[in-house]
Design a protein around this motif. Structure first.
Motif, PDB file in Angstrom:
ATOM      1  N   ALA A 157     -32.161  27.120  32.405  1.00 51.21           N
ATOM      2  CA  ALA A 157     -31.235  26.869  32.137  1.00 51.21           C
ATOM      3  C   ALA A 157     -31.102  27.301  30.832  1.00 51.21           C
ATOM      4  N   GLN A 158     -31.964  27.071  29.870  1.00 53.76           N
ATOM      5  CA  GLN A 158     -32.474  27.101  27.971  1.00 53.76           C
ATOM      6  C   GLN A 158     -32.091  28.092  27.269  1.00 53.76           C
ATOM      7  N   ASN A 159     -32.471  29.202  28.015  1.00 48.90           N
ATOM      8  CA  ASN A 159     -31.940  30.830  27.491  1.00 48.90           C
ATOM      9  C   ASN A 159     -31.496  31.381  28.221  1.00 48.90           C
ATOM     10  N   HIS A 160     -30.658  31.027  29.143  1.00 47.94           N
ATOM     11  CA  HIS A 160     -29.821  31.725  30.165  1.00 47.94           C
ATOM     12  C   HIS A 160     -28.293  31.924  29.673  1.00 47.94           C
ATOM     13  N   GLU A 161     -28.167  33.373  29.898  1.00 48.81           N
ATOM     14  CA  GLU A 161     -26.468  33.384  29.090  1.00 48.81           C
ATOM     15  C   GLU A 161     -25.582  33.062  30.370  1.00 48.81           C
ATOM     16  N   PHE A 162     -26.018  33.041  31.600  1.00 49.75           N
ATOM     17  CA  PHE A 162     -24.434  32.813  32.559  1.00 49.75           C
ATOM     18  C   PHE A 162     -24.378  31.579  32.493  1.00 49.75           C
ATOM     19  N   LEU A 163     -26.091  30.782  33.120  1.00 49.06           N
ATOM     20  CA  LEU A 163     -26.090  29.432  33.504  1.00 49.06           C
ATOM     21  C   LEU A 163     -26.143  28.390  32.516  1.00 49.06           C
ATOM     22  N   ASN A 164     -24.930  27.981  32.544  1.00 46.67           N
ATOM     23  CA  ASN A 164     -24.859  26.604  32.154  1.00 46.67           C
ATOM     24  C   ASN A 164     -24.888  25.445  33.138  1.00 46.67           C
ATOM     25  N   LEU A 165     -26.295  24.367  32.238  1.00 52.00           N
ATOM     26  CA  LEU A 165     -27.383  23.124  33.170  1.00 52.00           C
ATOM     27  C   LEU A 165     -26.046  21.854  32.488  1.00 52.00           C
ATOM     28  N   GLU A 166     -25.479  20.855  32.714  1.00 54.96           N
ATOM     29  CA  GLU A 166     -25.210  20.027  32.827  1.00 54.96           C
ATOM     30  C   GLU A 166     -25.037  18.499  33.092  1.00 54.96           C
ATOM     31  N   ALA A 167     -26.732  17.909  32.992  1.00 54.55           N
ATOM     32  CA  ALA A 167     -26.962  16.992  33.346  1.00 54.55           C
ATOM     33  C   ALA A 167     -27.085  15.733  32.890  1.00 54.55           C
TER      34      ALA A 167
END
Length: 293
Positions: free
Chosen positions: A248-258
């Protein structure tokens, strides 16, 4: 909840029951429950109620055999059966005219959502504007190992109780199948159950083959629509391998909220708690940001 039910007949002769909450919206949320859940699961009902207040339509999907009616085939549903989600999407596209479609999956349904998105890549239908996965077991092998721990014994037995009951009922319809009453009742964890039923019933070699092929983590790089993945570090059902921080760190579309706290599909989701409902509010916020709502 006053749902309106429609039965989706599937190409293989089976069916899924779809429960609608319609509010005259141009946007519909396709909500997918977790393992052995249904459209009546508490987290689904809470989200449907919040979306109703926003006048947004919802279809709460009941996976095969989860609507209160046995499914017709020896096979059923599993964490990677993304073709069933695709069948629902095609049905929605054909039957109703919605400007926006949002995919919302919880736990097993979250893994299925992410797998579908990654498999489709840029070939995804244009109506799908965004997606949300809550506590998805992106790495099924490690998740199964976590649930097999003594600390999760009560939860494991709760899952196995209903899974075994459904599988035992299949013996009446399929008496010459690979199953026997003794082997079903002997399953002590997901490794046993998936080796016994899930894998062979759905064309996998064994539990490991099923877990590897059905895990969504390997497909995440191909996601091409705004996607929010919410997971918690104190989720006792999931290992840290299920929180895809590096991807997710450099993903254009995947937003991670951990989050630090939240448990498994937790986040204080209560229909009557006016001071809680962080998860429902976050879902609606993300939906509005990525649609014309």
């Amino acid at each position: 909840m006053n749902y309106k039910r429609e039965r989706l007949e599937l190409a293989d002769g089976d069916f899924m029951d779809l429960d609608y909450s319609k509010n005259g919206s141009e946007t519909i949320v396709i909500a997918l429950h977790g393992l052995e859940g249904s459209s009546s699961s508490r987290y689904i009902l809470s989200m449907v109620e919040h979306l109703k207040q926003q006048k947004i339509d919802v279809v709460a999907v009941n996976f095969r055999g989860c609507s209160g009616h046995d499914n017709r085939l020896f096979s059923s549903y599993h964490s990677g059966k993304s073709e069933d989600l695709e069948a629902v999407i095609h049905y929605i596209e054909k039957q109703q005219q919605y400007k926006n479609i949002l995919l919302l999956g919880y736990s097993l349904g979250g893994n299925m959502t992410l797998k579908y998105l990654g498999e489709k890549g840029r070939d995804i239908p244009p109506q799908i504007k965004c997606a949300i996965a809550i506590s998805p077991p992106c790495d099924l092998a490690s998740s199964s190992a976590e649930l097999a721990k003594k600390s999760n014994y009560i939860y494991m037995q709760r899952f196995l109780k209903t899974l075994k009951s459904k599988t035992l009922s299949k013996l009446e319809t399929y008496p010459t199948s690979i199953l026997t009453k003794e082997t079903i009742e002997s399953a002590k964890n997901f490794y046993d159950y998936d080796n016994l039923y899930t894998a062979p019933a759905h064309g996998f070699k064994n539990a490991e083959d099923y877990w590897q092929k059905a895990s969504s983590k390997q497909f995440l790089n191909n996601i091409s629509v705004p996607t929010l993945l919410i997971s918690s570090y104190d989720d006792t059902f999931l290992s840290h391998a299920c929180i895809p921080s590096e991807i997710a760190q450099n993903h254009e579309f995947l937003n991670l909220e951990a989050t630090k706290f939240g448990g498994h599909v937790g986040y204080n989701s209560k229909l009557t708690n006016k001071n809680g409902n962080w998860l429902e509010k976050r879902i609606i916020q993300f939906l509005k940001k990525n649609t014309s709502q």
